[in-house]
Design a protein around this motif. Structure first.
Motif, PDB file in Angstrom:
ATOM      1  N   PHE A 146     -69.982  86.341  -2.916  1.00 39.03           N
ATOM      2  CA  PHE A 146     -70.730  86.378  -4.178  1.00 39.03           C
ATOM      3  C   PHE A 146     -69.951  85.620  -5.252  1.00 39.03           C
ATOM      4  O   PHE A 146     -68.719  85.620  -5.249  1.00 39.03           O
ATOM      5  CB  PHE A 146     -70.916  87.846  -4.572  1.00 39.03           C
ATOM      6  N   THR A 204     -77.932  82.080  -5.026  1.00 32.90           N
ATOM      7  CA  THR A 204     -77.833  81.592  -6.413  1.00 32.90           C
ATOM      8  C   THR A 204     -76.406  81.205  -6.752  1.00 32.90           C
ATOM      9  O   THR A 204     -76.174  80.269  -7.509  1.00 32.90           O
ATOM     10  CB  THR A 204     -78.354  82.637  -7.429  1.00 32.90           C
ATOM     11  N   LEU A 237     -79.556  88.181  -2.826  1.00 32.77           N
ATOM     12  CA  LEU A 237     -78.849  89.422  -3.148  1.00 32.77           C
ATOM     13  C   LEU A 237     -79.468  90.643  -2.457  1.00 32.77           C
ATOM     14  O   LEU A 237     -78.820  91.683  -2.357  1.00 32.77           O
ATOM     15  CB  LEU A 237     -78.874  89.650  -4.664  1.00 32.77           C
ATOM     16  N   GLY A 238     -80.700  90.487  -1.986  1.00 34.57           N
ATOM     17  CA  GLY A 238     -81.323  91.566  -1.221  1.00 34.57           C
ATOM     18  C   GLY A 238     -80.465  91.968  -0.034  1.00 34.57           C
ATOM     19  O   GLY A 238     -80.428  93.134   0.367  1.00 34.57           O
ATOM     20  N   GLN A 239     -79.736  90.981   0.513  1.00 38.80           N
ATOM     21  CA  GLN A 239     -78.853  91.262   1.661  1.00 38.80           C
ATOM     22  C   GLN A 239     -77.676  92.145   1.254  1.00 38.80           C
ATOM     23  O   GLN A 239     -77.135  92.886   2.066  1.00 38.80           O
ATOM     24  CB  GLN A 239     -78.333  89.953   2.257  1.00 38.80           C
ATOM     25  N   LEU A 240     -77.262  92.033  -0.011  1.00 43.57           N
ATOM     26  CA  LEU A 240     -76.194  92.904  -0.494  1.00 43.57           C
ATOM     27  C   LEU A 240     -76.720  94.328  -0.663  1.00 43.57           C
ATOM     28  O   LEU A 240     -76.048  95.300  -0.300  1.00 43.57           O
ATOM     29  CB  LEU A 240     -75.638  92.375  -1.824  1.00 43.57           C
ATOM     30  N   ILE A 241     -77.939  94.419  -1.201  1.00 43.91           N
ATOM     31  CA  ILE A 241     -78.532  95.747  -1.389  1.00 43.91           C
ATOM     32  C   ILE A 241     -78.791  96.389  -0.030  1.00 43.91           C
ATOM     33  O   ILE A 241     -78.495  97.572   0.182  1.00 43.91           O
ATOM     34  CB  ILE A 241     -79.838  95.659  -2.221  1.00 43.91           C
ATOM     35  N   ASP A 242     -79.326  95.600   0.913  1.00 44.16           N
ATOM     36  CA  ASP A 242     -79.511  96.097   2.280  1.00 44.16           C
ATOM     37  C   ASP A 242     -78.190  96.622   2.831  1.00 44.16           C
ATOM     38  O   ASP A 242     -78.138  97.664   3.488  1.00 44.16           O
ATOM     39  CB  ASP A 242     -80.039  94.954   3.164  1.00 44.16           C
ATOM     40  N   THR A 261     -75.659  97.835   1.114  1.00 41.21           N
ATOM     41  CA  THR A 261     -75.263  99.108   0.493  1.00 41.21           C
ATOM     42  C   THR A 261     -76.029 100.273   1.120  1.00 41.21           C
ATOM     43  O   THR A 261     -75.532 101.388   1.178  1.00 41.21           O
ATOM     44  CB  THR A 261     -75.511  99.124  -1.041  1.00 41.21           C
ATOM     45  N   ILE A 262     -77.246  99.978   1.598  1.00 38.51           N
ATOM     46  CA  ILE A 262     -78.058 101.037   2.205  1.00 38.51           C
ATOM     47  C   ILE A 262     -77.565 101.364   3.614  1.00 38.51           C
ATOM     48  O   ILE A 262     -77.494 102.522   4.005  1.00 38.51           O
ATOM     49  CB  ILE A 262     -79.546 100.610   2.245  1.00 38.51           C
ATOM     50  N   ASN A 263     -77.192 100.333   4.343  1.00 42.16           N
ATOM     51  CA  ASN A 263     -76.914 100.527   5.772  1.00 42.16           C
ATOM     52  C   ASN A 263     -75.435 100.607   6.143  1.00 42.16           C
ATOM     53  O   ASN A 263     -75.107 100.780   7.324  1.00 42.16           O
ATOM     54  CB  ASN A 263     -77.600  99.420   6.567  1.00 42.16           C
TER      55      ASN A 263
END
Lengths: 136, 124, 95
Positions: free
Chosen positions: A47, A87, A119-124, A126-128
């Motif tokens: 990032f 980005t 960034l969705g991959q970062l949020i994913d 944090t979930i998994n």
């Protein structure tokens, strides 16, 4: 109580470029150590300035460590999921084949072991993941 | 991407002033992404991060986007848990009247509890 | 529930002060990178009996601090760093 935790899924987030600060080197050594201890990497996420760790267009002096190459080897060898924030990446010249074609740039700089995504991959992650650790 | 099927609590501690570094903007990007993926977001401003909330910013003077304009739209993304560290305001001689955002003014003790209850923390 | 905090900047950045202001009993602080300079001299901040302090051995050695470290701060190597992450429920990184 901790004995029950055999295998922990980590996500390692790298915020800094190599050579500028120690953070990327710390992240690399941490990632290697956790794998050696039998834990898993759910995802590496590069990032901000951290995207510079995934450039394949780097040359370093022989007595220096080529951090980009070290990451590339580790990711390949351990088949890690390595994601570079889109980005952050494209404005810093970290370009994969798709971005190169889309913007007619005529060159690719991203190591093939990593992929550009959002960034969705970062949020994913944090979930998994069981643990998210940031180096910056 | 693997399926996103559960909601976790993501806390963002934003400790840097805007413009001088990209950390403030990165905090915002993470917060927005977490909200888009329907995670519970706590957005905490402390230290120099409270400077992000000052009214009357205009970053066109330095060819940059004015961060506070984006922060004012956080509620549109469903981010309502916004916290401002009262000690950081006090140390900078600021009051809520100086800020462009309505948010909960909290103590360090309350921030400690929010952090402890989070599944992951991005501390920028 | 407990949290591992890492601090990776020298004391002059005053990150430890902020970190300790939101820490809870049972949490731990690990000094890494320039954060290991905290281990060189005893300060009021380090006399916090509710928090366990650790420092990263490799970073101490690199900086010539391995024999100058306070006895009250436990040394771990990078494997120990991973273990600390596993033993705590959450991680907060101060950089």
């Amino acid at each position: 109580m901790y004995g029950a935790i055999l295998n922990v899924k980590f996500t390692v987030v790298v915020h800094s470029a190599p050579y500028s600060t120690q953070a990327a080197a710390s992240a690399y050594r941490f990632t290697k150590a956790l794998l050696e201890q039998g834990h898993d990497v759910y995802r590496l996420f590069f990032f901000g300035d951290g995207v510079h760790n995934t450039s394949k267009l780097t040359v370093v002096a022989q007595d220096d460590t080529n951090w980009q190459q070290q990451w590339d080897k580790l990711i390949e060898l351990q088949k890690l999921d390595s994601v570079v924030c889109v980005t952050s990446a494209i404005k810093r010249g970290i370009i994969d084949e798709a971005e190169s074609a889309r913007h007619e740039l005529g060159a690719v700089s991203l190591s093939s072991s990593s992929e550009i995504s959002g960034l969705g991959q970062l949020i994913d992650a944090t979930i998994n993941s069981d643990r998210v650790i940031n180096f910056g | 991407m693997s399926e996103i099927n559960s909601s976790k609590t993501v806390s963002i501690i934003s400790r840097q002033a805007p413009y001088g570094s990209n950390r403030a903007h990165q905090s915002l990007d993470i917060a927005l992404a977490a909200a888009v993926f329907e995670q519970a977001v706590n957005y905490i401003f402390m230290g120099d991060g409270v400077y992000q909330l000052l009214g009357n910013q205009n970053a066109t003077s330095i060819q940059s986007k004015t961060l506070v304009n984006a922060l004012e739209t956080l509620d549109l993304y469903g981010i309502e848990s916004i916290f401002i560290d009262s000690q950081s305001l006090r140390e900078r001689n600021l009051t809520p009247k100086d800020l462009a955002l309505n948010a909960s003014i909290v103590s360090r003790g309350e921030i400690a509890k929010i952090v402890r209850a989070s599944d992951s923390v991005f501390n920028l | 529930m407990s949290t591992l905090h890492t601090v990776s900047k020298a004391p002059s950045f005053r990150l430890l002060e902020t970190c300790l202001s939101i820490i809870q009993a049972g949490d731990a602080v690990l000094f890494i990178e320039d954060g290991v300079y905290h281990c060189q001299q005893s300060t009021e901040l380090l006399r916090n009996s509710e928090v366990k302090f650790y420092c990263l051995r490799e970073d101490l050695i690199a900086r010539g601090l391995i024999d100058r470290k306070l006895d009250t701060i436990e040394t771990v190597n990078t494997q120990g760093f991973v273990d600390l992450c596993v033993q705590h429920d959450g991680i907060v990184n101060w950089f």
